[in-house]
Enzyme design. Structure first.
Site, PDB file in Angstrom:
ATOM      1  N   SER A 174       1.475   5.379  -2.090  1.00  0.00           N
ATOM      2  CA  SER A 174       1.597   5.119  -0.654  1.00  0.00           C
ATOM      3  C   SER A 174       2.773   5.913  -0.090  1.00  0.00           C
ATOM      4  CB  SER A 174       1.844   3.624  -0.419  1.00  0.00           C
ATOM      5  OG  SER A 174       2.248   3.403   0.916  1.00  0.00           O
TER       6      SER A 174
ATOM      7  N   TYR B 269       7.709  -3.777  -1.381  1.00  0.00           N
ATOM      8  CA  TYR B 269       6.452  -3.059  -1.641  1.00  0.00           C
ATOM      9  C   TYR B 269       6.735  -1.572  -1.887  1.00  0.00           C
ATOM     10  CZ  TYR B 269       1.920  -0.857  -0.442  1.00  0.00           C
ATOM     11  OH  TYR B 269       0.781  -0.098  -0.433  1.00  0.00           O
TER      12      TYR B 269
HETATM   13  N1  LIG Z   1      -4.133  -0.348   3.334  1.00  0.00           N
HETATM   14  C1  LIG Z   1      -3.097   0.478   3.447  1.00  0.00           C
HETATM   15  O1  LIG Z   1      -2.537   0.671   4.518  1.00  0.00           O
HETATM   16  C2  LIG Z   1      -2.601   1.196   2.243  1.00  0.00           C
HETATM   17  C3  LIG Z   1      -1.749   2.271   2.432  1.00  0.00           C
HETATM   18  C4  LIG Z   1      -1.272   2.976   1.335  1.00  0.00           C
HETATM   19  C5  LIG Z   1      -1.635   2.581   0.075  1.00  0.00           C
HETATM   20  N2  LIG Z   1      -2.466   1.521  -0.099  1.00  0.00           N
HETATM   21  C6  LIG Z   1      -2.797   1.132  -1.459  1.00  0.00           C
HETATM   22  O2  LIG Z   1      -4.168   1.335  -1.695  1.00  0.00           O
HETATM   23  C7  LIG Z   1      -4.641   0.372  -2.638  1.00  0.00           C
HETATM   24  C8  LIG Z   1      -5.884  -0.295  -2.097  1.00  0.00           C
HETATM   25  O3  LIG Z   1      -5.557  -0.948  -0.877  1.00  0.00           O
HETATM   26  P1  LIG Z   1      -6.636  -1.519   0.137  1.00  0.00           P
HETATM   27  O4  LIG Z   1      -6.165  -1.152   1.463  1.00  0.00           O
HETATM   28  O5  LIG Z   1      -7.992  -1.141  -0.281  1.00  0.00           O
HETATM   29  O6  LIG Z   1      -6.379  -3.057  -0.033  1.00  0.00           O
HETATM   30  P2  LIG Z   1      -7.297  -4.273  -0.480  1.00  0.00           P
HETATM   31  O7  LIG Z   1      -8.661  -4.129   0.065  1.00  0.00           O
HETATM   32  O8  LIG Z   1      -6.524  -5.488  -0.200  1.00  0.00           O
HETATM   33  O9  LIG Z   1      -7.383  -4.075  -2.060  1.00  0.00           O
HETATM   34  C9  LIG Z   1      -6.392  -4.505  -2.943  1.00  0.00           C
HETATM   35  C10 LIG Z   1      -7.014  -4.742  -4.276  1.00  0.00           C
HETATM   36  O10 LIG Z   1      -6.026  -5.140  -5.218  1.00  0.00           O
HETATM   37  C11 LIG Z   1      -6.592  -6.165  -6.004  1.00  0.00           C
HETATM   38  N3  LIG Z   1      -5.604  -6.994  -6.652  1.00  0.00           N
HETATM   39  C12 LIG Z   1      -4.573  -7.658  -6.107  1.00  0.00           C
HETATM   40  N4  LIG Z   1      -3.910  -8.329  -7.073  1.00  0.00           N
HETATM   41  C13 LIG Z   1      -4.544  -8.089  -8.231  1.00  0.00           C
HETATM   42  C14 LIG Z   1      -4.344  -8.502  -9.575  1.00  0.00           C
HETATM   43  N5  LIG Z   1      -3.356  -9.311  -9.932  1.00  0.00           N
HETATM   44  N6  LIG Z   1      -5.191  -8.038 -10.523  1.00  0.00           N
HETATM   45  C15 LIG Z   1      -6.211  -7.235 -10.194  1.00  0.00           C
HETATM   46  N7  LIG Z   1      -6.451  -6.810  -8.951  1.00  0.00           N
HETATM   47  C16 LIG Z   1      -5.625  -7.236  -7.971  1.00  0.00           C
HETATM   48  C17 LIG Z   1      -7.416  -6.952  -5.024  1.00  0.00           C
HETATM   49  O11 LIG Z   1      -8.326  -7.736  -5.729  1.00  0.00           O
HETATM   50  P3  LIG Z   1      -8.715  -9.250  -5.261  1.00  0.00           P
HETATM   51  O12 LIG Z   1      -9.989  -9.115  -4.506  1.00  0.00           O
HETATM   52  O13 LIG Z   1      -8.911  -9.958  -6.558  1.00  0.00           O
HETATM   53  O14 LIG Z   1      -7.572  -9.757  -4.474  1.00  0.00           O
HETATM   54  C18 LIG Z   1      -8.076  -5.819  -4.285  1.00  0.00           C
HETATM   55  O15 LIG Z   1      -9.178  -5.340  -5.003  1.00  0.00           O
HETATM   56  C19 LIG Z   1      -3.478  -0.557  -2.914  1.00  0.00           C
HETATM   57  O16 LIG Z   1      -2.807  -0.142  -4.080  1.00  0.00           O
HETATM   58  C20 LIG Z   1      -2.587  -0.331  -1.734  1.00  0.00           C
HETATM   59  O17 LIG Z   1      -1.236  -0.605  -2.054  1.00  0.00           O
HETATM   60  C21 LIG Z   1      -2.979   0.830   0.978  1.00  0.00           C
END
Ligand SMILES: NC(=O)c1ccc[n+]([C@@H]2O[C@H](COP(=O)([O-])OP(=O)(O)OC[C@H]3O[C@@H](n4cnc5c(N)ncnc54)[C@H](OP(=O)(O)O)[C@@H]3O)[C@@H](O)[C@H]2O)c1
Ligand SMILES: Cc1cc2nc3c(=O)[nH]c(=O)nc-3n(C[C@H](O)[C@H](O)[C@H](O)COP(=O)(O)OP(=O)(O)OC[C@H]3O[C@@H](n4cnc5c(N)ncnc54)[C@H](O)[C@@H]3O)c2cc1C
Lengths: 468, 251
Positions: free
Chosen positions: B144, B157
């Site tokens: 990120s 974070y």
């Molecule tokens: N959205 C943004 O603005 C953004 C920006 C930069 C980077 N990112 C990164 O991109 C990635 C995906 O984000 P997203 O936006 O797609 O968010 P998201 O839809 O909330 O996805 C997060 C994922 O992490 C999983 N997770 C959380 N805790 C876990 C655990 N203990 N064990 C296994 N899985 C776990 C969740 O699974 P559950 O369904 O089980 O909760 C979900 O599949 C993340 O690493 C995030 O930090 C996001």
């Protein structure tokens, strides 16, 4: 005449393991690198040992790596660099037969055979391919319309199959194994040696007729009308030309020059082979150098400089057959993303498909240096052999071009829909579902592989990608 | 196997319900992907995600996986690789946490660090070894921009992503020449449930845009991908902004 048996090959004995190094491997297009244990066996026994000792990820033969895609790669497994097996065993200068190891290059064969008045029966656009690679891809040359593909001229081959057996395979005694190996992309086993029927020549020069064609229809008409008169025929086509010029081309056709066609002073050494080479292409080339404009200018220049018509010009073998070999490592000019070569064939009667594809390529403006169009003669019996009677077009495109993957998928559909196929030696991206449509004997091929290689010792990245 | 354009035939997503992960899967299924493993904590959401991808024609399997249980990673992920080659792994799990609460409750802060960093270290190493053994594959890590320089508003974070990012870069160097391609993806603000309800940052983007950037990065065999691409320039300026100034910036 027979192929030497495994025990009479260059010998260091079959003890111990063969030296290896772990290295990234790609094909000539430099796309999709994968890592393998690369071994360079120095004897037939070492090949046998390497295949016997390979693990679950198997082994594949590699020649000079001129296949564009992943045919001679084997991620996580063994890649047998066959160029260490490079002996010419016997030459029958009366009947024109040569027995040689599979790692011998066509370049080497020309050096050895031309002074004796013999030439390889088929040569591709580069001399730097091995006999094993020529059989594995069942390569074709400019003489395909009359002489067919390479394996038509192979009388026998010594093949190590995945079950560890070394077999002498001839088209008469073991037609299935022979014709599965012809074009089988190394997947029936490792070719150790081959007996090849040669072509007699009086000189090492070519007499060449050159003419221009104004557009694609003009080109096809000229090829259809005139090819019978020439042993060799090919056309370089400008895919960036649009409108009424779409498909404009330069045809070069010719034959080996007879002795009396040479000027008096050249008649003293009529069979001398002088290829000549330039320095290698630079290792780093700025991306974007090969844009539509630069390539378009190049193609324009090249079309204009060709004579409208010229007859009986004497050319060297290298100039006529292998112009790109003058610039070693020219594949580097495409930068780190590499490039793909797209080559397909469609049968006679499918000219409309060819026209449509040429139009689509030129409308899209793929920055493609001179593409090659050829009229094939009848295909040979190789189960996965590429050529069939009809039209084949080959072109290079930088892999970094956005949307290229989907675009080529669409062309595949047109090709498959017309009963045609793409060439596996050039392929690095075909959708696996289309393979059986393009190669109707695929199922037979799979059955035969299972028979001769029950533990699946022989495999490659191409085999995995296309589920061969 | 990947094709000449880096398009994978088989895909493993760690964090199988991630919106960015699923957008990427949809895009790759439209190209060459036929087999997908969704690794995540068993839930209805995980099953629904699998159903959604099946509807697109892919062969989809769910795999129980918890980032917080690193001891299990070798076995659970090992089973996936035992089924056949995995051409691409997408590390997509992560939690944003709640900065204000996490500052007050050290254990919740630790939770963020454990999921985003510790869990990722363990899962990455297991996958890296398997990819190395098969001699090919892309390992794509969702880092990120928040990890590029810690900011007042989300440094817990951010620091976990900084650790992950540094780890992934090092892993990329370690695997250089081993046939495994490691790609670090640094999205800015992406509109997913992770950021739902938060004030939108400048240059906000969508999961589909991240997916497109990943596909193009695979084609170019890129090592670092910013989404949107302009963030590369923005961040290279911000990275060197003096502390007193940086503190006062509304980022
Ligand atoms: N959205 C943004 O603005 C953004 C920006 C930069 C980077 N990112 C990164 O991109 C990635 C995906 O984000 P997203 O936006 O797609 O968010 P998201 O839809 O909330 O996805 C997060 C994922 O992490 C999983 N997770 C959380 N805790 C876990 C655990 N203990 N064990 C296994 N899985 C776990 C969740 O699974 P559950 O369904 O089980 O909760 C979900 O599949 C993340 O690493 C995030 O930090 C996001
Ligand atoms: C500039 C250029 C022009 C070309 N022009 C033409 C052309 O005009 N016509 C044409 O048909 N092709 C053409 N090709 C493609 C080339 O001829 C084929 O790819 C050929 O197979 C390359 O031989 P190689 O020795 O480099 O084999 P590699 O590329 O190393 O291997 C190719 C295949 O052959 C198999 N193989 C190699 N050695 C053995 C062995 N000992 N036993 C069993 N299998 C083996 C490999 O497993 C692999 O499947 C061209 C390529 C280039 C770079």
């Amino acid at each position: 005449m027979s192929v030497p048996s495994a025990t009479t090959g260059p010998g260091t004995g079959g003890t111990g393991t063969v030296r290896s190094r772990v290295a990234p491997v790609t094909g000539w297009g430099r796309t999709a690198p994968t890592t393998a244990r690369v071994l360079r066996p120095a004897s037939y026994d070492e090949v046998v040992t390497a295949v016997r000792d390979c693990d679950g990820r198997g082994a594949i033969a590699r020649g000079l790596g001129r296949a564009y895609g992943d045919a001679a790669q084997n991620a996580g497994g063994a890649v047998l660099d066959m160029t260490g097996l490079d002996r010419v065993h016997e030459i029958d200068a009366v009947n024109g037969l040569v027995v040689c190891d599979a790692g011998v290059s066509l370049h080497r064969l020309m050096e050895v055979l031309l002074p004796l008045g013999w030439f390889v029966p088929v040569t591709p656009g580069t001399r730097y391919v091995t006999v094993g690679g020529a059989i594995g891809a069942d390569i074709h040359g400019k003489n395909h319309h009359g002489s067919g593909s390479f394996t038509r001229h192979v009388r026998a081959l010594e093949l190590l199959t995945g079950d560890g057996e070394t077999r002498l395979v001839t088209p008469e005694d073991e037609p299935d194994l022979f014709w599965a190996t012809a074009g089988g992309m190394g997947l029936t086993g490792i070719v150790l040696a081959a007996t090849i029927q040669l072509l007699p020549v009086e000189t090492s020069l070519m007499t060449v007729d050159t003419e221009r064609a104004a557009d694609l229809d003009d080109l096809m008409a000229r090829l259809t009308a005139g090819d019978d008169r020439y042993r060799y025929s090919v056309a370089w086509i400008d895919l960036l030309a649009r409108g009424t010029k779409t498909g404009r081309a330069v045809l070069t056709r010719g034959d080996h020059a007879p002795l009396d066609a040479l000027p008096a002073r050249a008649r003293t050494a009529p069979l001398a082979f002088r290829p000549g080479r330039l320095p290698a292409a630079p290792r780093f080339v700025p991306e974007g150098l090969l844009g539509r404009t630069t390539v378009g200018l190049f193609n324009e220049f090249w079309y204009r400089k060709a004579p409208r018509e010229r007859r009986g010009e004497l050319q060297r073998i290298a100039t006529f057959f292998h112009p790109l070999d003058g610039l070693p490592h020219w594949n580097r000019i495409y930068g780190r993303s590499g490039f793909v070569q797209y080559q397909f064939v469609v049968g006679h009667g499918q000219e409309e498909t060819l026209r449509r594809i040429v139009r689509r390529l030129s409308t899209r403006g793929c920055p493609s240096f001179l593409a090659v169009l050829k009229r094939f003669g009848e295909g040979d019996p190789g189960w996965l052999s590429f050529p069939m009677a009809g039209w084949t077009l080959a072109l290079d495109i930088p892999a970094a071009m956005p949307g290229l993957g989907a675009f080529l998928d669409e062309l595949d559909e047109e090709v498959a829909g017309a009963g045609g196929r793409v060439y596996l030696a050039k392929d690095s991206r075909l959708r696996p579902e289309l393979l059986a449509r393009m190669y109707p004997r695929l199922d037979d091929f799979r059955t035969l592989r299972a028979l001769y290689d029950p533990r699946g010792a022989i495999t490659s990245d191409l085999a995995r990608r296309l589920a061969v | 196997m990947k094709d000449a354009f880096g398009a994978p035939q088989s895909l493993l997503i760690l964090g199988g319900t991630s919106e960015i992960g699923l957008a990427t899967a949809r895009r790759l299924i439209a190209r060459r992907t036929r087999t997908v493993f969704l690794a995540g904590r068993p839930s209805e959401a995980l099953d629904t995600a699998a159903e959604g991808l099946r509807a697109l024609g892919a062969d989809v399997h769910t795999v129980p996986f918890d980032a917080l249980d690193p001891a299990s990673h070798e076995v659970t992920l090992g089973k996936v690789f035992a089924e056949g080659d995995v051409d691409m792994v997408l590390l997509a799990f992560g939690v944003l946490g709640d900065q204000a609460r996490d500052e007050q409750e050290p254990l919740s802060a630790v939770h963020v660090a454990q999921v985003n960093y510790t869990g990722a270290v363990s899962a990455s190493l297991v996958c890296a070894t398997a990819l190395q053994n098969q001699g090919h594959g892309s390992f794509v890590v969702l880092s990120s921009v928040a990890g590029e320089r810690a900011r007042r508003v989300n440094f817990i974070y951010g620091s976990s992503k900084a650790g992950l990012d540094a780890f992934a870069q090092g892993l990329g160097d370690a695997l250089h020449g081993a046939g495994v391609h490691v790609m670090v993806v640094r999205p800015g603000f992406v509109r997913t449930r992770m950021t739902a309800g938060l004030p939108e940052a400048p240059l906000a983007t969508t999961p589909e845009a991240v997916a497109a950037a990943i596909e193009s990065g695979l084609r170019r065999r890129a090592e670092t991908v910013w989404v949107p691409g302009t963030l590369r320039v923005v961040m290279s300026a911000l990275r060197h902004a003096p502390r007193p100034l940086f503190r006062r910036l509304p980022v």
